[in-house]
Each structure stands twice: as structure tokens, then as C-alpha cells.
Design a protein around this motif. Structure first.
Motif, PDB file in Angstrom:
ATOM      1  N   THR A   1       2.891   5.946  -2.945  1.00 13.55           N
ATOM      2  CA  THR A   1       4.057   6.774  -3.293  1.00 13.55           C
ATOM      3  C   THR A   1       4.556   6.512  -4.708  1.00 13.55           C
ATOM      4  O   THR A   1       5.659   6.916  -5.059  1.00 13.55           O
ATOM      5  CB  THR A   1       5.203   6.537  -2.294  1.00 13.55           C
TER       6      THR A   1
ATOM      7  N   ALA B   1       0.705   7.357   3.695  1.00 12.70           N
ATOM      8  CA  ALA B   1       1.924   6.540   3.600  1.00 12.70           C
ATOM      9  C   ALA B   1       2.759   6.673   4.875  1.00 12.70           C
ATOM     10  O   ALA B   1       3.348   5.698   5.330  1.00 12.70           O
ATOM     11  CB  ALA B   1       2.753   6.948   2.378  1.00 12.70           C
TER      12      ALA B   1
ATOM     13  N   GLN C   1       0.823  11.232   1.041  1.00 11.57           N
ATOM     14  CA  GLN C   1       2.023  11.213   1.877  1.00 11.57           C
ATOM     15  C   GLN C   1       1.661  11.005   3.344  1.00 11.57           C
ATOM     16  O   GLN C   1       2.366  10.295   4.061  1.00 11.57           O
ATOM     17  CB  GLN C   1       2.822  12.502   1.706  1.00 11.57           C
TER      18      GLN C   1
ATOM     19  N   TYR D   1       8.298   5.572   1.172  1.00 11.49           N
ATOM     20  CA  TYR D   1       8.037   6.738   2.023  1.00 11.49           C
ATOM     21  C   TYR D   1       9.337   7.374   2.485  1.00 11.49           C
ATOM     22  O   TYR D   1      10.268   6.680   2.894  1.00 11.49           O
ATOM     23  CB  TYR D   1       7.196   6.338   3.240  1.00 11.49           C
TER      24      TYR D   1
ATOM     25  N   GLU E   1       0.831  -1.209   0.000  1.00  9.99           N
ATOM     26  CA  GLU E   1       0.000   0.000   0.000  1.00  9.99           C
ATOM     27  C   GLU E   1       0.867   1.261   0.000  1.00  9.99           C
ATOM     28  O   GLU E   1       0.572   2.225  -0.702  1.00  9.99           O
ATOM     29  CB  GLU E   1      -0.956  -0.007   1.199  1.00  9.99           C
ATOM     30  N   VAL E   2       1.949   1.265   0.772  1.00  7.69           N
ATOM     31  CA  VAL E   2       2.864   2.411   0.770  1.00  7.69           C
ATOM     32  C   VAL E   2       3.462   2.584  -0.621  1.00  7.69           C
ATOM     33  O   VAL E   2       3.564   3.704  -1.128  1.00  7.69           O
ATOM     34  CB  VAL E   2       3.978   2.241   1.838  1.00  7.69           C
ATOM     35  N   SER E   3       3.832   1.500  -1.241  1.00  6.21           N
ATOM     36  CA  SER E   3       4.387   1.559  -2.593  1.00  6.21           C
ATOM     37  C   SER E   3       3.365   2.138  -3.569  1.00  6.21           C
ATOM     38  O   SER E   3       3.703   2.966  -4.422  1.00  6.21           O
ATOM     39  CB  SER E   3       4.829   0.173  -3.038  1.00  6.21           C
TER      40      SER E   3
ATOM     41  N   LEU F   1       1.155   4.509   7.549  1.00  4.47           N
ATOM     42  CA  LEU F   1       1.420   3.102   7.246  1.00  4.47           C
ATOM     43  C   LEU F   1       2.877   2.743   7.498  1.00  4.47           C
ATOM     44  O   LEU F   1       3.180   1.659   7.998  1.00  4.47           O
ATOM     45  CB  LEU F   1       1.054   2.787   5.792  1.00  4.47           C
ATOM     46  N   GLN F   2       3.795   3.657   7.177  1.00  5.77           N
ATOM     47  CA  GLN F   2       5.212   3.399   7.403  1.00  5.77           C
ATOM     48  C   GLN F   2       5.490   3.231   8.897  1.00  5.77           C
ATOM     49  O   GLN F   2       6.295   2.382   9.295  1.00  5.77           O
ATOM     50  CB  GLN F   2       6.072   4.524   6.824  1.00  5.77           C
TER      51      GLN F   2
END
Length: 110
Positions: free
Chosen positions: A58, A87, A84, A63, A53-55, A90-91
Motif C-alpha cells: 500500500t 493487502a 489492494q 490497508y 508486506e501490507v505497508s 493479509l490484513q
């Protein structure tokens, strides 16, 4: 002299109360203890899903914490885009899950 600085002080105080970026970044860092009750295979799957999901959010860049000038974090508003911000949250979860996985030695041969 004090009356000349009053507008600057008031402006700074107003900015500090409007969702400052440092407070938001601090909220993204969470304890890994909350994941210690999740079974290892499920936790690894959750982390992989969050990483994907972060990928996606972004565009494959991953991130990166925003560069905030030291000392200005409490007075700068959170200027990140919505993706952002998502992300970043999530990070924080991914890093927390990774600490739990490492501490419990999930995936390590028995």
C-alpha cells in the motif's frame, strides 16, 4: 411492467455471480483459532512480517476497507487493484493473529 425490469434483474444477477466485492471482503475475515497452535514468538514474528508486506503493498498507506454503498456489496464486482486485494487478505490475517495474541496474552509479562 415486469418485462421492463427483466433486463435490470438479469444484469444484477450476472454481476452478483462475478466475484462480488462483499463476498471477497467476507472471505478476508478469518478465525483467530487457527493461530492458537503457533508459539507466541513465532506468531508475533509472522504478524510483523505481514504488517511489513501490507505497508509495502500500500506504499506505506496501510490497508483501508473499500467504501461500499450499503446493500450494493453483493452486486458490485471486486474493483480493487491486485495489490489492494493482497493487502486485504493479509490484513485479515493480521487482525486474526492479533486476536490470538491478545487472547493468549503473548508478550505480556508472566
Amino acid at each position: 411492467m415486469r418485462t421492463r425490469l427483466f433486463p435490470v434483474i438479469m444484469f444484477t444477477a450476472l454481476l452478483a455471480g462475478c466475484g462480488n466485492i462483499q463476498g471477497q471482503l467476507d472471505n478476508e475475515k478469518i478465525s483467530s483459532l487457527r493461530y492458537d497452535t503457533v508459539q507466541c514468538p513465532a506468531l508475533i514474528a509472522q504478524r510483523s512480517q505481514a504488517m511489513a508486506e501490507v505497508s509495502r503493498l500500500t506504499n506505506g498507506q496501510g490497508y483501508q476497507d473499500p467504501d461500499v454503498i450499503v446493500g450494493l456489496g453483493p452486486v458490485l464486482p471486486d474493483y480493487r487493484t491486485e495489490n489492494q486485494k493482497k493487502a486485504g487478505a493479509l490484513q485479515g490475517q493480521i487482525e486474526s493473529m492479533s486476536r490470538s495474541i491478545d487472547r493468549r496474552k503473548c508478550g505480556a509479562p508472566a
